[in-house]
Design an enzyme around this catalytic site. Structure first.
Site, mmCIF file in Angstrom:
data_model
loop_
_atom_site.group_PDB
_atom_site.id
_atom_site.type_symbol
_atom_site.label_atom_id
_atom_site.label_comp_id
_atom_site.label_asym_id
_atom_site.label_seq_id
_atom_site.Cartn_x
_atom_site.Cartn_y
_atom_site.Cartn_z
ATOM 1 N N HIS A 1 0.820 -1.208 0.000
ATOM 2 C CA HIS A 1 0.000 0.000 0.000
ATOM 3 C C HIS A 1 0.862 1.269 0.000
ATOM 4 C CE1 HIS A 1 -3.983 -2.003 1.475
ATOM 5 N NE2 HIS A 1 -3.446 -2.595 0.424
ATOM 6 N N GLU B 1 0.733 4.011 1.713
ATOM 7 C CA GLU B 1 1.147 4.547 3.025
ATOM 8 C C GLU B 1 2.363 3.789 3.547
ATOM 9 O OE1 GLU B 1 -1.780 3.489 2.018
ATOM 10 O OE2 GLU B 1 -3.458 4.498 3.007
ATOM 11 N N CYS C 1 -2.662 -0.164 7.162
ATOM 12 C CA CYS C 1 -1.886 1.077 7.020
ATOM 13 C C CYS C 1 -2.053 1.943 8.261
ATOM 14 C CB CYS C 1 -2.322 1.837 5.775
ATOM 15 S SG CYS C 1 -1.823 0.986 4.276
HETATM 16 O O1 LIG Z 1 -5.012 2.238 2.494
HETATM 17 C C1 LIG Z 1 -4.912 1.773 1.344
HETATM 18 C C2 LIG Z 1 -5.895 0.978 0.787
HETATM 19 C C3 LIG Z 1 -5.711 0.439 -0.459
HETATM 20 N N1 LIG Z 1 -4.590 0.689 -1.157
HETATM 21 C C4 LIG Z 1 -4.403 0.118 -2.490
HETATM 22 C C5 LIG Z 1 -4.503 -1.367 -2.595
HETATM 23 C C6 LIG Z 1 -4.988 -1.573 -3.995
HETATM 24 O O2 LIG Z 1 -3.862 -1.550 -4.887
HETATM 25 C C7 LIG Z 1 -5.870 -0.374 -4.239
HETATM 26 C C8 LIG Z 1 -7.331 -0.631 -3.995
HETATM 27 O O3 LIG Z 1 -7.832 -1.308 -5.102
HETATM 28 P P1 LIG Z 1 -9.405 -1.483 -5.326
HETATM 29 O O4 LIG Z 1 -9.516 -2.206 -6.633
HETATM 30 O O5 LIG Z 1 -10.010 -0.098 -5.355
HETATM 31 O O6 LIG Z 1 -9.928 -2.283 -4.169
HETATM 32 O O7 LIG Z 1 -5.445 0.609 -3.311
HETATM 33 C C9 LIG Z 1 -3.616 1.519 -0.638
HETATM 34 O O8 LIG Z 1 -2.578 1.781 -1.281
HETATM 35 N N2 LIG Z 1 -3.822 2.033 0.607
#
Ligand SMILES: O=c1ccn([C@H]2C[C@H](O)[C@@H](COP(=O)(O)O)O2)c(=O)[nH]1
Length: 217
Positions: free
Chosen positions: A115, A117, A144
């Site tokens: 992620h 963060e 996160c």
């Molecule tokens: O706090 C967060 C939550 C999610 N992410 C990332 C993880 C995934 O790559 C996308 C979410 O994908 P969806 O298809 O919209 O579920 O976002 C993040 O970096 N930080």
């Protein structure tokens, strides 16, 4: 026919002269406005919030995730950026080979993606991120949130809370509240920010004048 010979007034000349005067006046006004704007502080510069959230969004442009590109930007108390990150595959995990889909229950992106963060905290270029603020495009998930709390970050500024109904985000808010991490939604002052690479060359007023032949020679 030569108009000078007939003694007639050439209305074309007088209206041309009027037009020239008018043009000279508006040129003078433009120059004076330009001089004014070039000598005074700009007023349409980015606020800190705009700048750091825009940085998070710019960083997110590196993400290969086809659905949600998340960027994060960590800022210290001196308004210095100390870390950025976006959601992507771990080092060594080829993002052409690992899955970006989410429908296969046994092999999907959620199992692998780091992620934004977490990457921002791990990428920090300072000794720690104590008392920092994290700007993030999407409200952080519970995992996160744990990283944010444990790293000493004290404030979360987010733009979208599109997954607010999910258990993970509800848990994240519960943990932030318990540990005293402030979170607030960033409301952009405008919906679009355009980066125009040609802008830097747009001011041509510094071009040298065309040299004129002198009478002395
Ligand atoms: O706090 C967060 C939550 C999610 N992410 C990332 C993880 C995934 O790559 C996308 C979410 O994908 P969806 O298809 O919209 O579920 O976002 C993040 O970096 N930080």
């Amino acid at each position: 026919m030569d108009l000078q010979d007939t003694g007639e007034t050439d209305t074309r000349i007088s209206s041309n002269n009027d037009a020239k005067k008018c043009c000279d006046n508006s040129l003078a006004n433009n120059i004076s406005n330009e001089t004014k704007t070039k000598n005074e502080k700009r007023t349409d510069y980015l606020s800190w919030d705009d700048f750091f959230m825009a940085t998070a969004f710019l960083v997110a442009k590196r993400s290969k995730d086809p659905v949600t590109q998340v960027g994060a930007c960590i800022v210290n108390q001196e308004k210095k950026i100390v870390g950025t990150g976006y959601n992507g595959m771990p080092i060594g995990c080829n993002d052409d080979e690992f899955p970006w889909g989410k429908n296969n229950p046994v092999d999907n992106k959620y199992l692998y993606v780091c992620h934004a963060e977490m990457n921002a905290v791990l990428n920090k270029n300072s000794a720690d991120v104590n008392n920092c603020t994290i700007y993030v495009a999407l409200f952080p998930c519970n995992e996160c949130a744990k990283i944010i709390i444990q790293s000493g970050i004290k404030e979360v500024v987010y733009l979208s809370d599109k997954y607010s109904y999910k258990k993970k985000m509800i848990a994240a808010k519960k943990m932030f509240n318990a540990s005293g991490v402030i979170f607030r939604q960033y409301i952009p002052s405008k919906q679009h920010l355009v980066l125009d690479f040609s802008e830097i060359n747009s001011n041509m007023t510094q071009m040298p004048c065309t040299p004129e032949k002198s009478n002395d020679n």
